[in-house]
Design a protein around this motif. Structure first.
Motif: not given
Length: 577
Positions: A133-150
């Protein structure tokens, strides 16, 4: 629900509807006020299924007012809330607060950072809903980072990577970038070496208990003053896998006398003997801790704003030490409280759900009893309905409750107008079982409309030649009448239903009950619900629908068709009333 409670609900609903309408300068919506209503009044929750019907007329009444009338009425009921609205920026039209200091960034870039140790439960959806929702509001960017170091204690599930991306898609968003931390281990090694050069890290072989005692007493570890060359040598040996699990760690040098012991010389890298399940990462044994990995990635990936739980405030403080060594500027941070979800008997925990599936207590992640995103999707609840309910919770630092009734109300508004009606008679002890009766006299078929608000869609034809089935609780006493919806009035006599006419005054003036029904030889159907499966018979027209289509089983609720079996048992998943 007694009259006193109904009045309390109506009064609270009027205030919330007025607040919603005035704030957004538009008509109030039942779904939009369900969340605040239930959140402010926990005692209402047990009546969640009934409340939408109670408050709908209140919302209609508010929507019938003009803007000035709404403001005047709100000033009478809750003047303090009107004052708060008037103090806000008139341009605001979002339930979410402004992100801090957005004007300092060319592009707002935010991230979800899931651990892929299983598919998402409902609570996980909050982060993606708000960030999207914030991405749409600010015309921003959305990153998905899988924190899979365990690869050991929160071992990744290879299927979960795609399942989580599917969940984000279901919510209506698409990440601009997708990363796996386990693909970036060499990058973390490089920055660890830079940190060592900056005298910001040292290798430590103290047993964990001994170090904990020293740390808690503010005493420096004897390894703390190793020279940089030795630290590099021992860290390289860690990278090469020359130490066993627990034998050596790399610590960030902070302030050993810091008033908060949790911030004193924390671990950045440790040894793990268990191979990572991803083939590309299976050879690594020296793995970064989340605070180091996530902190480095947030900088390198250009994250401008982070949303995290209030319980993770120490993470930001630990990462700040690393940022100070490198001369980096820390992203803006919004902390929020946890979200609790009602309506489920199963704990909202990835590990608990996985255990129940392994033990056969749940059929899978999309079992209707599971509090998961996959379950909501299979039940026919649209992602938009969940997003809107999550966004309405805002970003308060207090723990918040998500009432599933607010999700259901949102979904009802999205699907009701397009959803055909149908009859399904449950063969369940909870509803008195299934009772069959022959029809004496009367038409050969019932003809209820496909949708009560859209006569232009036509009518269904439901034959009665083989008799009809009703739920035992709807069966009238001998000599008494009942109205078979879409057919007419019948009298229960001699174990049959005698047709007595189609004069609706029997219902409107004499109080004859209106019930749903199905042909006695109608197709078998299994309805999968949060309380278990219910079998019964449906009207024949149900077989004309396809998987993924929605129906509203009259007097029961909305359901998603899952499988149509003309010669056997069809399956539908119950969505909500």
């Amino acid at each position: 629900m007694d009259d006193a409670l109904r009045q309390r609900i109506e009064e609270a609903a009027e205030t919330n509807a007025l607040l919603n309408a005035v704030k957004h300068d538009s008509e109030a919506q039942v779904g939009a006020i369900m969340g605040p209503l239930m959140g402010e009044n926990p005692k209402f929750r047990e009546y969640g299924d009934e409340i939408p019907g109670v408050i709908a007329p209140v919302v209609d009444r508010v929507n019938g007012m003009d803007a000035e009338e709404r403001r005047e009425r709100l000033s009478e009921l809750a003047p303090e809330k009107l004052e708060e609205l008037e103090a806000e920026d008139e341009g605001e039209d979002h339930p979410l607060p402004d992100l801090p200091n957005v004007e300092e960034y060319d592009t707002v870039r935010m991230r979800v950072a899931p651990n892929p140790n299983g598919p998402w439960h409902v609570g996980h959806a909050r982060m993606a809903a708000v960030i999207g929702t914030y991405k749409e509001r600010y015309d921003g960017e959305f990153v998905c980072r899988f924190d899979d170091t365990d690869p050991e204690t929160k071992r990744p599930d290879l299927d979960a990577y795609d399942q989580i991306l599917d969940a984000i898609d279901y919510l209506g968003f698409e990440p601009d970038d997708v990363f796996k931390a386990s693909d970036r281990v060499e990058t973390y090694y490089d920055y660890a070496r830079d940190l060592i050069d900056a005298e910001g890290a040292y290798t430590c072989s103290c047993p964990q208990g001994e170090f904990s005692d020293m740390k808690n007493s503010g005493e420096a570890c004897p390894h703390r003053e190793k020279d940089v060359a030795t630290v590099h040598e021992e860290f390289d040996a860690m990278v090469d896998g020359e130490y066993d699990s627990g034998e050596m760690v790399l610590r960030v040098r902070t302030d050993i006398t810091h008033k908060n012991p949790a911030l004193r010389d924390f671990v950045a890298f440790r040894m793990i003997d268990t191979p990572h399940p991803r083939e590309a990462a299976a050879d690594y044994r020296c793995w970064p801790m989340l605070d180091f990995q996530s902190g480095v990635d947030d900088h390198l990936l250009g994250i401008t704003h982070i949303i995290r739980g209030i319980d993770l405030q120490d993470s930001a403080k630990r990462q700040q030490f690393v940022y100070d060594y490198f001369g980096w500027e820390y992203p803006e941070v919004v902390h929020w409280g946890h979200v609790q979800v009602d309506a489920y008997d199963v704990q909202m925990s990835t590990s608990t759900i996985a255990e129940l599936i392994a033990e056969g207590e749940l059929d899978g992640w999309d079992d209707p009893r599971a509090p998961t995103v996959a379950s909501l999707e299979r039940r026919g609840i649209r992602g938009e309905a969940l997003v809107d309910a999550m966004v309405e919770l805002g970003t308060s630092t207090s723990n918040v409750d998500l009432a599933m009734s607010s999700v259901y109300a949102n979904n009802r508004e999205l699907i009701d107008d397009d959803t055909d009606r149908a009859f399904f008679v449950r063969d369940s002890e909870d509803h008195g079982g299934l009772v069959e009766r022959q029809i004496v006299g009367g038409p050969d078929a019932g003809e209820p409309p496909y949708h009560p608000d859209h006569e232009d869609r036509g009518r269904r034809e439901i034959p009665v030649a083989a008799g009809v089935a009703v739920e035992g609780d709807d069966l009238p006493g001998h000599g008494e009448r009942v109205w078979l919806k879409g057919y007419g009035c019948v009298r229960h006599t001699r174990d049959a239903f005698e047709y007595v006419g189609d004069d609706i005054s029997a219902v409107r003036e004499e109080g004859v009950d209106v019930v749903h029904w199905a042909p006695a030889d109608g197709p078998e159907l299994r309805l999968r619900t949060m309380d278990g499966d219910v079998t019964g018979v449906a009207e024949p027209g149900v077989l004309d629908y396809e998987a993924d289509e929605m129906l509203q089983f009259e007097r029961i609720g909305f359901a998603r068709i899952d499988d149509i079996a003309p010669e056997g048992e069809s399956v539908a998943y119950f969505a909500h009333p």
